[in-house]
Design an enzyme around this catalytic site. Structure first.
Site, mmCIF file in Angstrom:
data_model
loop_
_atom_site.group_PDB
_atom_site.id
_atom_site.type_symbol
_atom_site.label_atom_id
_atom_site.label_comp_id
_atom_site.label_asym_id
_atom_site.label_seq_id
_atom_site.Cartn_x
_atom_site.Cartn_y
_atom_site.Cartn_z
ATOM 1 N N LYS A 139 -92.774 -43.118 -84.085
ATOM 2 C CA LYS A 139 -93.430 -41.958 -83.503
ATOM 3 C C LYS A 139 -94.625 -41.564 -84.377
ATOM 4 C CE LYS A 139 -92.170 -37.242 -82.010
ATOM 5 N NZ LYS A 139 -91.031 -36.283 -81.944
ATOM 6 N N SER A 193 -90.314 -34.930 -77.376
ATOM 7 C CA SER A 193 -91.647 -35.289 -77.796
ATOM 8 C C SER A 193 -91.789 -36.725 -78.270
ATOM 9 C CB SER A 193 -92.092 -34.339 -78.918
ATOM 10 O OG SER A 193 -91.285 -34.488 -80.063
ATOM 11 N N SER A 222 -86.005 -33.825 -78.819
ATOM 12 C CA SER A 222 -87.109 -34.784 -78.748
ATOM 13 C C SER A 222 -86.751 -36.246 -78.978
ATOM 14 C CB SER A 222 -88.209 -34.386 -79.737
ATOM 15 O OG SER A 222 -88.824 -33.185 -79.333
ATOM 16 N N GLY A 250 -85.641 -29.955 -80.750
ATOM 17 C CA GLY A 250 -85.134 -29.250 -79.581
ATOM 18 C C GLY A 250 -84.689 -30.204 -78.485
#
Length: 556
Positions: free
Chosen positions: A131, A215, A239, A237
């Site tokens: 990421k 995300s 992701s 949260g």
């Protein structure tokens, strides 16, 4: 100013495409209407048979093939660089490629193997995607912000620019992993979809009408297209879990302090009430386990002060396997948190999991915790706004770029005082104690003499959200607030002929009404559907074993 940031974003977007070798460029990318699903046979047509074989082998299999000398690290790396290039053209999932550096590293690994007749580490020759929060030498980290382009986290003259690496990057290199690309994120990282002004929108490869999640959405999309066998995301949260679920993958949200986060870029750095954590996503449970085990072998507690000294605990993994064969396991199950009910594909997936477990003699009880998840979410979301949004506003202010509609910005600009933050932390501590007490109380209901072993829960109310449609986060954030461990298990795919709301269903709240109105069986048809298995704090070994076991019952 507007023209400046748009031009800068466009130039960066084009540079990502230009980094793809011309021999791997697609002549035409079909629309979602022309080709909804670009996984499987669709993407395979652009690869030769050997590339298909390599890229559709999981990380465990790749490690074995390289360790046996059957495959070279170079051949494996080239295959995944090719497939990742195709994936980006189909769904816009990459922020950075560094294929030449990866091939150079792969050649060095092959030379090491030839000389020493052994592998460098358990991930020798395994391509690993990251990421775009990880710092990698000679590779930019924009995290989706236009204002971060050409800088180190927005600082143009920072001496770390281009030379600094995150702690986990160092450990992955020690383990023999080959790093080759960084994947797309929503700017701020605070969204259940992946969108920014650089790469625009990252779509779900299984159903390009839908989101890949966020995300860590680029990771989910890339691995979903088998452009990576193993990748790492972060989760504050949901992701890691949302992209895992939306792309039919296994993934784990570990408790804070289990894996090294040191040296990574982040939003709202210094907010320590609900911590972001790092964890792997992969095509198989075994691959996720390999990643966690391998990293723990590097003694990360010696290099990251936030990591606890807790090596892999085989007895914890064995516990699940032994109990599944002897007295049985017990699970709590939750289809609704009292505010929203998961949409029909997700409720059917939960039913499938429950049925498979009960068929094997395991106990499943309804999960009705105190405090409620709605109560938990109240203080969890407060923590995301402690600084009044200053960090996020500052990052956007570097370029003046527009903010994506999907981003969760603090509801007001009020900055919390130290007293305010302390009050939230007290509320958190009390909630953790109450939830612990509830969990312990289930020992009276399980028939095993111990509390439930895991909770079966939706990851999201949706199989995969529509663009601008991810609006309900309470199914994931409770895990973060309590710092529990959660593993995602792929279950099935949405079926327009099966997945319907009960006749006469009435929404139980305004939030549920939004979820109900979002559902369109035709649009969601074919999307991946998954569940999460939630365990207590630092139950990584148990939840990985449980995920592998449940997956095996489902034929996954």
């Amino acid at each position: 100013m507007v023209q400046d940031w748009k031009a800068k974003a466009e130039a960066k977007r084009q540079s990502i495409l230009d980094s793809i070798p011309s021999k791997w460029k697609l002549d035409k990318v079909p629309s979602a209407q022309e080709q909804r699903d670009v996984t499987g046979k669709y993407i395979q047509q652009f690869l030769d048979p050997k590339e298909v074989e390599i890229t559709e082998t999981d990380a465990v299999g790749i490690a074995k093939q390289v360790a046996s000398g059957t495959w070279t690290a170079v051949a494996v790396t080239e295959a995944f660089c090719h497939r990742a290039s195709l994936a980006h053209q189909l769904v816009s999932c990459l922020h950075e490629t560094f294929f030449d550096a990866a091939l150079s590293d792969a050649k060095a690994l092959d030379a090491y193997f030839a000389e020493h007749k052994k592998v460098k580490g358990p991930l020798h020759g395994v391509p690993v995607s990251l990421k775009d929060q990880f710092h990698v030498k000679d590779v930019e980290t924009s995290m989706g912000y236009v204002g971060w382009i050409g800088t180190f986290e927005g600082k143009p003259d920072d001496p770390r620019k281009g030379v600094y690496e995150s702690e986990m990057v160092r450990e992955l290199r020690n383990l023999g992993a080959v790093l080759y690309c960084k994947t797309s994120v929503p700017h701020t990282l605070m969204a259940g979809e992946t969108v920014n002004n650089i790469i625009k929108y990252t779509y779900n490869p299984k159903n390009r009408n839908l989101s890949c999640g966020g995300s860590s959405g680029g990771e989910g999309a890339l691995i979903g297209l088998r452009g990576s066998p193993l990748g790492f995301g972060t989760d504050i949260g949901g992701s890691i879990r949302i992209p895992s679920a939306f792309n039919g993958l296994y993934g784990i949200r570990p408790s804070a302090g289990r894996l090294p986060y040191e040296g990574m870029a982040n939003s709202m750095d210094g907010q320590n009430t609900v911590l972001s954590v790092v964890g792997p996503l992969a095509t198989t449970a075994g691959s996720v386990k390999l990643a966690v085990q391998s990293l723990l072998s590097q003694n990360p507690h010696l290099y990251d002060p936030m990591v606890v000294e807790m090596p892999w605990r085989q007895a914890e993994e064995d516990f699940i396997h032994k109990q599944s064969k002897s007295s049985g396991l017990c699970f709590g199950v939750m289809k609704s948190d009292g505010v929203a009910l998961a949409q029909p594909p997700v409720t059917r997936a939960i039913d499938m999991v429950v049925s498979a477990l009960e068929k094997e003699g395991h106990k499943v009880i309804e999960w009705k915790p105190t405090p409620t998840h709605e109560e938990l979410s109240n203080w969890i979301f407060k923590s995301f706004g402690f600084d009044g949004g200053k960090d996020l506003q500052g990052a956007f202010g570097l370029s003046g770029e527009d903010v994506a509609k999907q981003v969760l910005l603090p509801p007001d600009a009020k900055e919390f005082t130290g007293t305010d933050i302390a009050a939230v932390n007290v509320e958190q501590r009390a909630a953790k104690k109450k939830y612990m007490d509830y969990w312990n109380s289930t020992a009276e209901l399980t028939g095993t003499g111990r509390p439930v072993d895991a909770v079966i829960s939706p990851v999201a109310p949706y199989a995969a959200a529509r663009p601008e449609g991810y609006k309900y986060y309470n199914f994931t954030v409770w895990v973060n607030g309590l710092d529990y461990t959660s593993a995602v298990v792929p279950v099935t795919t949405a079926d327009k002929n099966k997945d319907k709301y009960p006749e006469g269903y009435t929404p139980i709240s305004e939030a549920d009404k939004v979820v109900v109105e979002d559902y369109d069986a035709e649009i969601y048809d074919g999307a991946h559907v998954s569940v999460q298995l939630v365990g207590r704090r630092f139950h990584e070994e148990r939840m990985l074993a449980a995920a592998e076991y449940v997956g095996s019952l489902l034929g996954r």
